[in-house]
Design an enzyme around this catalytic site. Structure first.
Site, PDB file in Angstrom:
ATOM      1  N   LYS A 104       0.862  -1.197   0.000  1.00 27.85           N
ATOM      2  CA  LYS A 104       0.000   0.000   0.000  1.00 27.85           C
ATOM      3  C   LYS A 104       0.888   1.234   0.000  1.00 27.85           C
ATOM      4  CE  LYS A 104      -4.455   1.041   0.194  1.00 27.85           C
ATOM      5  NZ  LYS A 104      -5.594   0.234  -0.274  1.00 27.85           N
TER       6      LYS A 104
HETATM    7  P1  NAD Z   1     -12.963   8.360  -2.240  1.00 28.73           P
HETATM    8  O1  NAD Z   1     -11.933   9.361  -1.926  1.00 28.73           O
HETATM    9  O2  NAD Z   1     -13.459   8.215  -3.631  1.00 28.73           O
HETATM   10  O3  NAD Z   1     -14.279   8.586  -1.333  1.00 28.73           O
HETATM   11  C1  NAD Z   1     -14.261   8.698   0.056  1.00 28.73           C
HETATM   12  C2  NAD Z   1     -15.523   9.475   0.437  1.00 28.73           C
HETATM   13  O4  NAD Z   1     -15.674   9.452   1.848  1.00 28.73           O
HETATM   14  C3  NAD Z   1     -15.465  10.929   0.008  1.00 28.73           C
HETATM   15  O5  NAD Z   1     -16.704  11.300  -0.560  1.00 28.73           O
HETATM   16  C4  NAD Z   1     -15.200  11.682   1.332  1.00 28.73           C
HETATM   17  O6  NAD Z   1     -15.731  12.978   1.336  1.00 28.73           O
HETATM   18  C5  NAD Z   1     -15.891  10.778   2.324  1.00 28.73           C
HETATM   19  N1  NAD Z   1     -15.339  10.862   3.676  1.00 28.73           N
HETATM   20  C6  NAD Z   1     -14.044  10.936   4.055  1.00 28.73           C
HETATM   21  N2  NAD Z   1     -13.939  10.941   5.400  1.00 28.73           N
HETATM   22  C7  NAD Z   1     -15.189  10.851   5.873  1.00 28.73           C
HETATM   23  C8  NAD Z   1     -15.744  10.802   7.166  1.00 28.73           C
HETATM   24  N3  NAD Z   1     -14.984  10.830   8.257  1.00 28.73           N
HETATM   25  N4  NAD Z   1     -17.093  10.707   7.294  1.00 28.73           N
HETATM   26  C9  NAD Z   1     -17.889  10.646   6.198  1.00 28.73           C
HETATM   27  N5  NAD Z   1     -17.413  10.681   4.939  1.00 28.73           N
HETATM   28  C10 NAD Z   1     -16.090  10.792   4.773  1.00 28.73           C
HETATM   29  O7  NAD Z   1     -12.388   6.979  -1.685  1.00 28.73           O
HETATM   30  P2  NAD Z   1     -12.784   5.501  -2.109  1.00 28.73           P
HETATM   31  O8  NAD Z   1     -11.867   5.081  -3.183  1.00 28.73           O
HETATM   32  O9  NAD Z   1     -14.249   5.416  -2.298  1.00 28.73           O
HETATM   33  O10 NAD Z   1     -12.342   4.700  -0.795  1.00 28.73           O
HETATM   34  C11 NAD Z   1     -13.166   4.624   0.358  1.00 28.73           C
HETATM   35  C12 NAD Z   1     -12.711   3.454   1.219  1.00 28.73           C
HETATM   36  O11 NAD Z   1     -12.755   2.244   0.439  1.00 28.73           O
HETATM   37  C13 NAD Z   1     -11.279   3.552   1.757  1.00 28.73           C
HETATM   38  O12 NAD Z   1     -11.222   2.932   3.023  1.00 28.73           O
HETATM   39  C14 NAD Z   1     -10.485   2.724   0.753  1.00 28.73           C
HETATM   40  O13 NAD Z   1      -9.282   2.214   1.302  1.00 28.73           O
HETATM   41  C15 NAD Z   1     -11.478   1.626   0.476  1.00 28.73           C
HETATM   42  N6  NAD Z   1     -11.235   0.909  -0.794  1.00 28.73           N
HETATM   43  C16 NAD Z   1     -11.237   1.569  -1.985  1.00 28.73           C
HETATM   44  C17 NAD Z   1     -11.037   0.857  -3.164  1.00 28.73           C
HETATM   45  C18 NAD Z   1     -11.116   1.511  -4.521  1.00 28.73           C
HETATM   46  O14 NAD Z   1     -11.109   0.778  -5.539  1.00 28.73           O
HETATM   47  N7  NAD Z   1     -11.215   2.812  -4.645  1.00 28.73           N
HETATM   48  C19 NAD Z   1     -10.791  -0.521  -3.111  1.00 28.73           C
HETATM   49  C20 NAD Z   1     -10.803  -1.165  -1.870  1.00 28.73           C
HETATM   50  C21 NAD Z   1     -11.036  -0.433  -0.724  1.00 28.73           C
END
Ligand code: NAD
Length: 473
Positions: A104
């Protein structure tokens, strides 16, 4: 009691699982520890002065290579977080049988404070630092998007790698989650949210499992609260509401929450967030300033899809969901996990629930290495064979005096060969079903395993251990 850090939480969950396993002495520690973490500090000249940034790339386990794991842009990035996320990647890849070790990366930055040109310079410089140490490489370390990054950043990274390795024919395989026009694959952007949908569909296929959560039927009409309407949360909410009939009654964002027991319009809310940067000012639903309070509202399914450590020993007693699916990585701390387990709440754990992203990343990496789009060779051949059957049926029908006919639309649907998107969805669906079945078998068959998380860790650790044993380390 002080809450453990994210990495400590992952280790505590790991320890719970290995206590129920029979690993050879020493191997337990070898699998748990993070192999290496590289910290880089670099300067970029922006707005007339040099700004210094701190980034990390952590490699948890190289039992298989390349190692894989996203790159996150967020002010919360630190070594502990990156190591926890790298460990989760090891277990996640093993659970869904993606042939990678775990890694990561993260850059400590608020991407909202920079324009596109500045972000490109920062991303390329960070990528340069990692590429020159083989911490980005098609055969050794393959990043993907995570919080705060998207296809755009992945394209910059791929291009940076290609510039530094001008004769590497596999250069595009150095990173996944790229735009479709730049070596990406159809269905990658939606993959993690789509995987959450497939995970829930599979859960609802098993009566015994639903009963543990006090639920019945299918997803139709189930009430859902989701935290974080970013890439993962938006796609999960969209597919669950549009395709499965689930009712999204709460959406929690960084600046507050929206709540409507009748159901929110996911597209309208997403559109608002895209234009205004948050949910504030959205008038079509009740706005709750203290967004985290909405985590505690009664619902069938709670989907934390934002960030880690949001369900803690402080609020876990007050949650009112029967089923929690961890779309984000590490949203529930180890202490909260204990409390929720005691309360009988069923948790579908992160290492399984959000594995759709890495699964489709795996397909993209294979596509890049094979230099051909999935389905390109078979599609028309498949159509030709289907046409043969349909024509033969029609001939028989004529010969028998037109006594029966094909149902309307059957011919069009059956004759069409699968394109890349259909193949990706089929591969993802299969992966999510099989991985769920492997963990539920442990959960349901062993009396000493009382939750899906421990079962998931046990399946994953067993696979990693087998690889180490086969290698003779
Ligand atoms: P992203 O940046 O697209 O979206 C995150 C969203 O959460 C944003 O809209 C942000 O405003 C909101 N946010 C942030 N902190 C917050 C809080 N404290 N309370 C409420 N909302 C909050 O990110 P993403 O890619 O959707 O990733 C989200 C989660 O999923 C992370 O934990 C990431 O590690 C995990 N993840 C993502 C992927 C991927 O393919 N993008 C894959 C596996 C896991």
């Amino acid at each position: 009691m002080a809450e453990p850090t994210f990495r400590e939480s992952v280790d505590l969950m790991y320890n719970r699982a290995v206590a129920l396993m029979d690993l050879p002495p020493g191997l337990e520690e070898k699998i748990r520890v993070c192999n290496s973490t590289y910290t880089v500090r670099f300067g970029v000249r922006l707005r007339g002065r040099i700004q210094t940034f701190t980034g990390y790339r952590s490699v948890h386990s190289e039992h298989m290579e390349p190692v894989k794991g996203g790159i996150r842009f967020s002010l919360g990035v630190n070594q502990d977080e990156v190591e926890a996320l790298a460990a989760l990647m090891t277990y996640k890849c093993a659970l869904v049988e993606a042939p990678f070790g775990g890694s990561k990366g993260g850059l400590c930055i608020d991407p909202r404070c920079y324009d596109e040109e500045e972000l490109e310079r920062i991303t390329r410089r960070f990528a340069y630092e990692l590429i020159k140490r083989d911490l980005i490489s098609p055969s050794q370390n393959v990043p993907a998007p995570d919080m705060g990054t998207s296809e755009r950043e992945m394209a910059w990274i791929a291009d940076q790698y290609a510039r530094m390795h001008t004769t590497d024919i596999n250069a595009w395989a150095c990173v996944t989650g790229k735009p479709e026009t730049f070596g990406g694959i159809m269905g990658r952007r939606e993959a993690t949210g789509r995987g959450v949908q497939y995970a829930l569909r599979e859960f609802f296929r098993h009566g015994e499992d639903k009963a543990e959560a006090g639920l019945s039927g299918d997803l139709d009409g189930k009430t859902v609260i989701i935290q974080g309407l970013g890439n993962v949360g938006y796609h999960a909410a969209k597919f669950l509401s549009e395709e499965d009939g689930a009712r999204i009654i709460g959406i929690i964002e960084h600046d507050g929450a929206l709540f409507d027991p009748e159901g929110l319009n996911v597209e309208a809310v997403h559109d608002w967030i895209t234009r205004h940067g948050g949910v504030s000012g959205y008038h079509e639903a009740n706005t709750v300033a203290d967004g985290e309070k909405v985590l505690e509202e009664a619902c069938d399914i709670l989907i934390p899809a934002a960030t880690e450590g949001v369900i803690t020993t402080d609020n876990s007693d007050r949650l009112n969901a029967r089923l929690i699916i961890e779309a984000a990585n590490g949203p529930i701390t180890a202490g909260a996990d204990d409390i929720l387990r005691r309360r009988g709440v069923v948790i579908i754990p992160d290492l399984y629930a959000n594995a759709g992203g890495v699964t489709v990343s795996y397909f993209e990496w294979v596509k890049n290495l094979s230099h051909i789009r999935f389905g390109r060779m078979q599609r028309r051949q498949e159509e030709a064979r289907h046409t043969l059957i349909v024509k033969e049926l029609e001939r028989l029908d004529q010969a028998m005096g037109a006594t029966w006919s094909l149902s309307p639309g059957f011919k069009d649907r059956y004759l069409r060969g699968a394109d890349e998107l259909e193949l990706v969805r089929s591969g993802l669906d299969d992966t999510m079903r099989i991985a769920y079945q492997s963990m539920r078998e442990v959960w349901q068959s062993r009396e000493d395993v009382t939750d899906l998380r421990t079962a998931a860790y046990m399946v994953a650790i067993d696979r990693v251990a087998k690889t180490y044993r086969a290698k003779g380390i």
